[in-house]
Design an enzyme around this catalytic site. Structure first.
Site, mmCIF file in Angstrom:
data_model
loop_
_atom_site.group_PDB
_atom_site.id
_atom_site.type_symbol
_atom_site.label_atom_id
_atom_site.label_comp_id
_atom_site.label_asym_id
_atom_site.label_seq_id
_atom_site.Cartn_x
_atom_site.Cartn_y
_atom_site.Cartn_z
ATOM 1 C CB SER A 1 -0.960 -0.027 1.198
ATOM 2 O OG SER A 1 -1.935 0.973 1.106
ATOM 3 C CG ASP B 1 -6.434 -1.824 -4.678
ATOM 4 O OD1 ASP B 1 -6.942 -0.815 -4.139
ATOM 5 O OD2 ASP B 1 -5.215 -2.082 -4.609
ATOM 6 C CG HIS C 1 -5.892 -1.367 -0.811
ATOM 7 N ND1 HIS C 1 -4.885 -1.066 -1.704
ATOM 8 C CD2 HIS C 1 -5.485 -0.873 0.381
ATOM 9 C CE1 HIS C 1 -3.927 -0.407 -1.084
ATOM 10 N NE2 HIS C 1 -4.266 -0.282 0.187
#
Length: 404
Positions: free
Chosen positions: A188, A342, A372
């Site tokens: 991330s 995502d 995600h």
């Protein structure tokens, strides 16, 4: 004594009422604002994770409004409160690389001194939450505890990671690591940091070259928030489009009252849009990822005020996709993991194209049922998703296959 008992009972009733109200709001929000696509497996588990996350967000916001503590502090307590189970095959050490705290996960099994591969890992959390308690499941890894925003404004986080990385690169043999087999990775926003760190190290003289980079569903640009994946997955948990953008700009301690216009790209002037279209455009996304839920959109009218507010987010340490080709073509071999559901999927796809266009070898793994944050439960046993294990197995396979 009776007064104390009455006050305690009253406080208990108030807590019960407020908690019940917050739970009801969480459930309502989840079922009215959230969309879990049929392609995602283990619906119930994802919904449970999302309910818990939304409850924590709501509790943090409520306590912040009361002036008790900030939402960020509540999120930190929640994320660090239940650390994953430690692997019995690993030794854990806490060290300092210069002034930066580092947690080392080292295999107990013997290995020839100075012959190991080492992974420098940057945790996610938008520079505001997360810690080295998050054991990512790799054998010899060094997790940085960089200082967090808002207490320490950006780019201190990037500077801490660079300081720690340079220390390690110069002293890798002291930790039993081959200097020619050092990998930088993250998930991330940690993958944002990893990508930016590798770009920063390109110009450094006197340190070993990074062998590879591992980018797990990275955020890579703040230029276009209407790419296909942002449109298709805007309400897919756990990272909604609005949440992603709001958290990204809160990292800079910005209070932006016109978030909807930023979501429509009103912060980007025409000259920048034209300049970067060669790298950032839905035209560069393969057709298979535009087959549903995507409609080309014209940006909102340009706002000079929003552009000035958002300028820091266009720096390459926050938007590595904007780096020049002169830097990109010198980057190391890359493993890139993207998830179908995502909002950041297309950032990864665009970076993959740029790397390949510049001759950088890329190993790409795409989770067709991924979302995600899917790798986060890797250390939580049965709480992990099936694709959590699949994704991380591919990462480990990539690491194992790296030659010196």
């Amino acid at each position: 004594m009776a007064l104390v008992l009455i006050l305690w009972t009253l406080a208990s009733y108030i807590c019960i009422v407020l908690t019940s109200w917050l739970l009801a709001w969480t459930v309502y929000y989840d079922f009215t604002r959230t969309h879990i696509p049929p392609g995602i497996k283990e619906h119930a588990k994802l919904r449970a994770f999302n309910l818990l996350l939304n409850f924590t967000f709501g509790l943090g916001l409520f306590l912040e409004k009361l002036g008790i503590c900030s939402q960020t502090q509540v999120m930190r307590i929640a994320f660090d409160g239940i650390p994953p189970k430690n692997d019995s095959r690993l030794l854990i050490k806490d060290l300092f690389f210069e002034h930066v705290p580092v947690r080392v996960y080292c295999p107990k099994s013997p290995s020839p001194a100075g012959n190991r591969k080492g992974l420098l890992y940057i945790h996610g959390g938008v520079g505001q939450v997360g810690s080295i308690l998050w054991n990512v499941g790799f054998r010899l890894s060094f997790a940085f505890r960089y200082r967090l925003s808002p207490e320490f404004p950006p780019p201190i986080q990037s500077q801490d990671c660079l300081t720690a990385a340079l220390h390690f690169l110069k002293n890798a043999k002291d930790y039993g690591v081959d200097p020619n087999c050092i990998v930088v990775g993250g998930d991330s926003s940690g993958a944002t940091g990893a990508a930016a760190l590798c770009q920063e190290l390109v110009g450094k003289v006197g340190v070993p070259r990074v062998r590879a980079q591992i980018l797990i569903y990275p955020f890579l640009q703040a230029l276009d928030f209407n790419l296909p994946s942002y449109q298709q997955n805007h309400s897919v948990p756990i990272l909604f489009k609005k949440r992603a953008i709001r958290m990204g700009f809160s990292y800079f301690k910005m209070k932006i009252n016109d978030l909807p216009r930023i979501m429509q790209n009103a912060h980007i002037p025409e000259d920048l849009r034209v300049k970067y279209k060669k790298w950032i455009s839905a035209d560069h996304i393969p057709d298979q990822f535009k087959a549903w839920g995507y409609v080309p959109m014209e940006p909102a009218s340009f706002s000079e005020e929003l552009h000035e507010l958002c300028k820091p987010a266009l720096e390459t340490w926050f938007s590595p996709l904007l780096a020049e080709d002169e830097i990109i073509h010198q980057l190391p071999e890359t493993f890139l993991l993207t998830c179908e559901y995502d909002v950041l999927r297309d950032d990864g796809l665009l970076y993959k194209k740029r790397l390949e266009d510049n001759g950088v070898p890329v190993t790409w793994h795409h989770l067709k049922d991924g979302f995600h944050g899917i790798t986060f439960p890797i250390g939580f046993g049965s709480l992990a998703f099936q694709s959590t294990r699949s994704g991380m197995s591919n990462v480990i396979h990539f690491l194992s296959g790296l030659s010196k």
